[in-house]
Write a protein that holds these residues in place. Structure first.
Motif, PDB file in Angstrom:
ATOM      1  N   ASN A 191     -12.403  38.874 -13.633  1.00 51.43           N
ATOM      2  CA  ASN A 191     -13.309  39.720 -14.429  1.00 51.43           C
ATOM      3  C   ASN A 191     -13.103  41.232 -14.297  1.00 51.43           C
ATOM      4  OD1 ASN A 191     -14.246  37.237 -15.103  1.00 51.43           O
ATOM      5  ND2 ASN A 191     -16.246  37.419 -14.140  1.00 51.43           N
ATOM      6  N   GLY A 204     -23.135  29.125 -16.172  1.00 46.68           N
ATOM      7  CA  GLY A 204     -23.778  30.385 -15.833  1.00 46.68           C
ATOM      8  C   GLY A 204     -25.147  30.487 -16.488  1.00 46.68           C
ATOM      9  N   ARG A 205     -25.120  30.847 -17.765  1.00 51.78           N
ATOM     10  CA  ARG A 205     -26.395  31.116 -18.451  1.00 51.78           C
ATOM     11  C   ARG A 205     -27.317  29.909 -18.483  1.00 51.78           C
ATOM     12  NH1 ARG A 205     -23.046  33.863 -23.142  1.00 51.78           N
ATOM     13  NH2 ARG A 205     -21.680  32.209 -22.387  1.00 51.78           N
ATOM     14  N   TYR A 217     -30.585  41.145 -15.848  1.00 51.14           N
ATOM     15  CA  TYR A 217     -30.288  42.138 -14.808  1.00 51.14           C
ATOM     16  C   TYR A 217     -31.529  42.942 -14.416  1.00 51.14           C
ATOM     17  CZ  TYR A 217     -25.573  41.129 -16.473  1.00 51.14           C
ATOM     18  OH  TYR A 217     -24.419  40.500 -16.859  1.00 51.14           O
ATOM     19  N   ARG A 269     -11.776  32.888  -7.451  1.00 51.08           N
ATOM     20  CA  ARG A 269     -12.024  32.935  -8.892  1.00 51.08           C
ATOM     21  C   ARG A 269     -10.974  33.802  -9.568  1.00 51.08           C
ATOM     22  NH1 ARG A 269     -17.217  33.994 -12.860  1.00 51.08           N
ATOM     23  NH2 ARG A 269     -17.267  31.812 -13.460  1.00 51.08           N
ATOM     24  N   GLN A 303     -19.869  34.619  -3.055  1.00 49.91           N
ATOM     25  CA  GLN A 303     -18.748  35.266  -3.744  1.00 49.91           C
ATOM     26  C   GLN A 303     -18.558  36.677  -3.180  1.00 49.91           C
ATOM     27  OE1 GLN A 303     -18.799  36.630  -7.898  1.00 49.91           O
ATOM     28  NE2 GLN A 303     -17.019  35.319  -8.296  1.00 49.91           N
ATOM     29  N   THR A 355     -24.627  37.766 -11.196  1.00 55.03           N
ATOM     30  CA  THR A 355     -25.240  39.022 -10.755  1.00 55.03           C
ATOM     31  C   THR A 355     -26.607  39.170 -11.410  1.00 55.03           C
ATOM     32  OG1 THR A 355     -23.142  40.099 -10.336  1.00 55.03           O
ATOM     33  CG2 THR A 355     -24.974  41.534 -10.968  1.00 55.03           C
ATOM     34  N   HIS A 409     -13.627  36.809  -5.129  1.00 52.61           N
ATOM     35  CA  HIS A 409     -13.735  37.236  -6.533  1.00 52.61           C
ATOM     36  C   HIS A 409     -12.481  38.028  -6.908  1.00 52.61           C
ATOM     37  CE1 HIS A 409     -15.283  38.241 -10.316  1.00 52.61           C
ATOM     38  NE2 HIS A 409     -16.441  38.789  -9.999  1.00 52.61           N
ATOM     39  N   GLY A 437     -18.603  29.376 -21.207  1.00 53.31           N
ATOM     40  CA  GLY A 437     -19.041  28.869 -22.500  1.00 53.31           C
ATOM     41  C   GLY A 437     -19.151  27.362 -22.603  1.00 53.31           C
ATOM     42  N   ALA A 462     -22.016  37.797  -7.073  1.00 52.22           N
ATOM     43  CA  ALA A 462     -21.022  38.590  -6.355  1.00 52.22           C
ATOM     44  C   ALA A 462     -21.738  39.522  -5.379  1.00 52.22           C
ATOM     45  CB  ALA A 462     -20.197  39.387  -7.356  1.00 52.22           C
ATOM     46  N   ALA A 468     -22.524  28.901 -11.555  1.00 52.20           N
ATOM     47  CA  ALA A 468     -21.565  30.013 -11.586  1.00 52.20           C
ATOM     48  C   ALA A 468     -22.150  31.227 -10.863  1.00 52.20           C
ATOM     49  CB  ALA A 468     -21.256  30.384 -13.038  1.00 52.20           C
ATOM     50  N   PRO A 469     -21.285  32.087 -10.334  1.00 56.38           N
ATOM     51  CA  PRO A 469     -21.787  33.325  -9.725  1.00 56.38           C
ATOM     52  C   PRO A 469     -22.454  34.194 -10.793  1.00 56.38           C
ATOM     53  CG  PRO A 469     -19.379  33.362  -9.945  1.00 56.38           C
ATOM     54  CD  PRO A 469     -19.827  31.982 -10.305  1.00 56.38           C
TER      55      PRO A 469
HETATM   56  C1  LIG Z   1     -26.010  37.657 -16.005  1.00 58.20           C
HETATM   57  C2  LIG Z   1     -24.600  37.345 -15.646  1.00 58.20           C
HETATM   58  C3  LIG Z   1     -24.095  37.757 -14.415  1.00 58.20           C
HETATM   59  C4  LIG Z   1     -22.783  37.414 -14.026  1.00 58.20           C
HETATM   60  N1  LIG Z   1     -22.342  37.765 -12.773  1.00 58.20           N
HETATM   61  C5  LIG Z   1     -21.130  37.336 -12.340  1.00 58.20           C
HETATM   62  C6  LIG Z   1     -20.728  37.545 -10.986  1.00 58.20           C
HETATM   63  O1  LIG Z   1     -21.456  38.095 -10.158  1.00 58.20           O
HETATM   64  N2  LIG Z   1     -19.496  37.094 -10.629  1.00 58.20           N
HETATM   65  C7  LIG Z   1     -18.651  36.448 -11.511  1.00 58.20           C
HETATM   66  O2  LIG Z   1     -17.549  36.052 -11.130  1.00 58.20           O
HETATM   67  N3  LIG Z   1     -19.044  36.208 -12.782  1.00 58.20           N
HETATM   68  C8  LIG Z   1     -20.255  36.609 -13.209  1.00 58.20           C
HETATM   69  N4  LIG Z   1     -20.680  36.302 -14.477  1.00 58.20           N
HETATM   70  C9  LIG Z   1     -19.876  35.378 -15.291  1.00 58.20           C
HETATM   71  C10 LIG Z   1     -20.402  33.948 -15.073  1.00 58.20           C
HETATM   72  O3  LIG Z   1     -20.097  33.487 -13.775  1.00 58.20           O
HETATM   73  C11 LIG Z   1     -19.818  32.950 -16.092  1.00 58.20           C
HETATM   74  O4  LIG Z   1     -18.419  32.913 -15.963  1.00 58.20           O
HETATM   75  C12 LIG Z   1     -20.195  33.358 -17.511  1.00 58.20           C
HETATM   76  O5  LIG Z   1     -21.598  33.496 -17.619  1.00 58.20           O
HETATM   77  C13 LIG Z   1     -19.728  32.343 -18.546  1.00 58.20           C
HETATM   78  O6  LIG Z   1     -20.285  31.082 -18.278  1.00 58.20           O
HETATM   79  P1  LIG Z   1     -21.522  30.517 -19.170  1.00 58.20           P
HETATM   80  O7  LIG Z   1     -21.033  30.497 -20.581  1.00 58.20           O
HETATM   81  O8  LIG Z   1     -21.773  29.154 -18.588  1.00 58.20           O
HETATM   82  O9  LIG Z   1     -22.667  31.454 -18.999  1.00 58.20           O
HETATM   83  C14 LIG Z   1     -21.954  36.677 -14.903  1.00 58.20           C
HETATM   84  C15 LIG Z   1     -22.465  36.297 -16.144  1.00 58.20           C
HETATM   85  C16 LIG Z   1     -23.756  36.610 -16.526  1.00 58.20           C
HETATM   86  C17 LIG Z   1     -24.281  36.127 -17.856  1.00 58.20           C
END
Ligand SMILES: Cc1cc2nc3c(=O)[nH]c(=O)nc-3n(C[C@H](O)[C@H](O)[C@H](O)COP(=O)(O)O)c2cc1C
Length: 368
Positions: A182, A321-322, A349, A231, A102, A29, A179, A300, A60, A26-27
């Protein structure tokens, strides 16, 4: 350890590409670009480590100074930034990975310290967010009231997206993800909560979806539809854009996206912890089940729920993501049924190697 077979580990076709598995990074930041907002050798190492994902979607990346909303996030609008990203894409390709960038404009989720020459953040309408945000020097301050964009400024932003798409090509990416989720600029245009314009970009569903479609037209012109994804997060609370009446605008947009034959839609699913209205989940199901195209689902997921999603047709691939932050070798761990490393929120971050490139891979003896 024995390899476990499941659909997440199978290859599949996404737009113009055949991906080696259905794991999408996942993207994310991470706020670790250099002082010129260009990717560094450390960023190269981080993405290289995660190249076993079927597809990486980068963090992103802002398309212009005005598009930035957090400190140390990378851009894709200067030569130095393009050169930095080129190192990243080369590393991922050396490891047989695929990587889309992204493209980001934060809209009102910004602060004038990021673009002092232009002043206030911009948005569809002059509606402020409540709460606090970070300045360019990492200070916490209340959000400013954004300035509503003029029609010619909207045209300029569409041009910035096009230029960023061209830069992404020069940097060697495999494609781009728009993007539009969010709570950032394009999401602000889609939802009536944040868009109270009375011109061609506000009001009706057609008008609120106009900017997203005009930007996509440019990205497709540069890349071809099979290398462009988007997205969306129709029911998100992020960035205060929740709109209980958002369904019709997405119903309209998805029909348009279907005819564009995009590489994929990447959706952030509604959260049961945020929404107690069961009809929202029914509407969400109708949106994604009705879409005739490739879907990536996010938010999630663990291994079991991700397998369930791809096996039951809710998505073709799942974004993590995480888990990808703390498990650079996530697909291998899932294949082997190996435990996952826990993630450390404190290092999400900013900072350097810690919590970024120092999460352990499976040890040799665990991986056999
Ligand atoms: C540290 C962090 C940075 C994130 N940065 C972005 C981002 O740059 N662009 C975006 O679309 N979502 C961003 N997200 C959301 C993630 O892409 C993802 O949708 C979210 O973490 C939920 O997925 P997970 O439960 O697998 O972590 C970010 C999430 C986290 C935790």
């Amino acid at each position: 350890m024995k390899t476990m077979k499941n659909k997440l580990l199978e290859e599949f076709k996404l737009g113009d590409y055949k991906l080696k598995n259905r794991f999408v990074m996942a993207p994310l930041t991470r706020m670790r670009a250099d002082a010129d907002l260009a990717p560094t050798a450390l960023n190269v190492a981080y993405y290289r480590q995660r190249a076993s994902a079927g597809l990486i979607v980068t963090e992103a990346s802002q398309i212009s100074p005005q598009a930035q909303g957090y400190p140390s996030t990378p851009g894709i609008y200067t030569e130095k930034q393009v050169a930095g990203w080129k190192q990243v894409t080369e590393a991922v390709h050396q490891e047989d990975g695929r990587i889309f960038i992204q493209l980001w404009h934060v809209g009102r989720i910004s602060h004038s310290s990021f673009h002092p020459e232009e002043g206030l953040p911009v948005a569809p309408s002059a509606i402020p967010l409540t709460g606090k945000t970070l300045t360019a020097t990492w200070e916490q301050v209340p959000y400013e009231t954004p300035r509503a964009l003029e029609a010619e400024e909207i045209r300029a932003i569409i041009g910035d997206y096009r230029k960023a798409a061209e830069n992404a090509k020069a940097a060697g990416f495999d494609g781009v993800e728009l993007h539009s989720a969010n709570g950032y600029l394009l999401n602000q245009f889609l939802h009536a909560t944040t868009n109270q314009r009375t011109d061609a970009y506000g009001g009706s569903v057609e008008n609120r979806a106009r900017l997203v479609l005009e930007v996509l037209e440019q990205l497709i012109d540069v890349w071809g539809a099979g290398k462009v994804g988007i997205r969306l997060s129709p029911f998100t609370f992020a960035g205060d854009v929740y709109d209980p009446d958002a369904y019709p605008v997405y119903e309209y947009l998805l029909k348009k996206l279907e005819s564009l034959k995009l590489a994929y839609i990447h959706y952030v699913r509604a959260r049961p912890t945020e929404i107690d209205d069961a009809s929202v989940f029914e509407k969400e199901k109708a949106l994604w089940k009705g879409y005739q195209g490739t879907l990536i689902a996010a938010d999630g997921f663990d291994t079991a729920t991700a397998i369930d999603y791809v096996e039951n047709g809710w998505a073709d691939a799942v974004a993590f993501g995480r888990h990808f932050i703390s498990n650079p070798d996530l697909p291998a761990r899932v294949a082997l049924g190996a435990p996952l490393n826990p993630y450390d929120r404190d290092t999400f971050y900013g900072g350097a190697e810690k919590g970024y490139t120092d999460y352990p891979f499976l040890k040799q003896e665990e991986a056999v």
